[in-house]
Scaffold this motif. Structure first.
Motif, short mmCIF file in Angstrom:
data_model
loop_
_atom_site.label_atom_id
_atom_site.label_comp_id
_atom_site.label_asym_id
_atom_site.label_seq_id
_atom_site.Cartn_x
_atom_site.Cartn_y
_atom_site.Cartn_z
N ARG A 23 0.85 -0.60 4.32
CA ARG A 23 1.35 -0.61 2.94
C ARG A 23 1.76 0.79 2.49
N ASP A 28 5.82 -4.70 3.78
CA ASP A 28 5.37 -5.89 3.06
C ASP A 28 4.19 -6.48 3.85
N PHE A 30 0.04 -7.83 4.01
CA PHE A 30 -1.05 -8.43 3.25
C PHE A 30 -2.13 -8.85 4.24
N VAL A 46 -3.97 -7.54 -2.40
CA VAL A 46 -3.02 -7.91 -1.34
C VAL A 46 -3.69 -8.78 -0.28
#
Length: 270
Positions: A23, A28, A30, A46
């Motif tokens: 991150r 992107d 998570f 996240v």
């Protein structure tokens, strides 16, 4: 290839900092973990629920503890191979038996790219985004995913086809386990001889006994731990078992088995 929808499964001691590094690099990314999201502090926002994790997932990085947890992520409780509709790549970063990893080629559909990328450096290297990755897989696929490894690490070694990275990792960890067992024994003996720990570690660092554990003894988070099933010392015994599982036919395994027993016997060091 667009590097989007990057999911990290297993956000513990290693996976959490790896997710944070991705991150920080602008990806992107998570996470998912079976533990409550409230356990993850700054990463909690996240870490979506499993259904949302599945939906957004294009590239899966697994950093779970062992084969059983990896099977859960891929085929069992989470079953991401069948239930993540947009999954394109699986990157195996956990340290596992090379036999198990190679067999994934027969269990994972051919439209999903498989890469193995176990890492070394302990939590301190993960937190500082300077891990060493041992990479296995198609050269072009690794090239396409290299920006992800660049975000998390500093050293990259392409060892061969899928599974070769894991084979190299368990051999590396066999040495790490040997160094751990012998360094701890040497320090215990030095205590009995009245030799100062810091003075001896400084000597080892600049002489023929130099090794990774001794040189980083005061920064490696598990250096003083005793064996427990769920700590890093416990993981070392698992890693030795993974190396033994992939030992050549007819190999003399006496020394690795002795190292494994020595790790089992470690007590906390003050």
């Amino acid at each position: 290839m667009q590097l989007t929808g990057i999911g990290v499964a297993g956000c513990g001691r290693m996976g959490g900092p790896m997710l944070a590094a991705l991150r920080d690099a602008g990806f992107d990314a998570f996470g998912f973990d079976v533990r409550p999201v409230s356990d993850f502090g700054a990463l909690a926002p996240v870490m979506p629920a499993l259904d949302d994790f599945r939906k957004g997932l294009h590239i899966l990085i697994t950093v779970v503890r062992d084969i059983a947890q990896t099977d859960d992520v891929l085929f069992g409780a989470q079953n991401l191979i069948e239930t993540a509709p947009n999954l394109q790549t699986v990157i195996v970063c956990s340290t596992l038996s090379p036999k198990y990893v190679r067999a994934l080629s027969e269990r994972v559909p051919s439209h999903i790219t498989l890469l193995d990328a176990p890492m070394s450096g302990a939590a301190i290297a993960a937190e500082e985004a300077r891990l060493s990755f041992m990479l296995g897989g198609d050269t072009e696929a690794l090239r396409q995913h290299q920006p992800l490894f660049d975000a998390m690490g500093a050293h990259f070694h392409h060892m061969g086809d899928f599974g070769a990275g894991m084979q190299a990792k368990v051999l590396n960890n066999l040495l790490a386990a040997s160094n751990t067992a012998m360094t701890r024994l040497v320090l215990d003996w030095a205590d009995q001889a009245g030799i100062d720990e810091t003075a001896l570690l400084n000597l080892i660092h600049t002489s023929s006994g130099q090794n990774w554990l001794a040189s980083g003894f005061n920064t490696i988070e598990f250096a003083r731990d005793g064996w427990e099933e769920d700590n890093t010392i416990g993981i070392l015994t698992k890693d030795v078992a993974s190396a033994l599982d992939a030992a050549p036919d007819g190999a003399d395994t006496t020394l690795p088995e002795t190292v494994r027993q020595a790790i089992f016997a470690l007590k906390p060091r003050g």
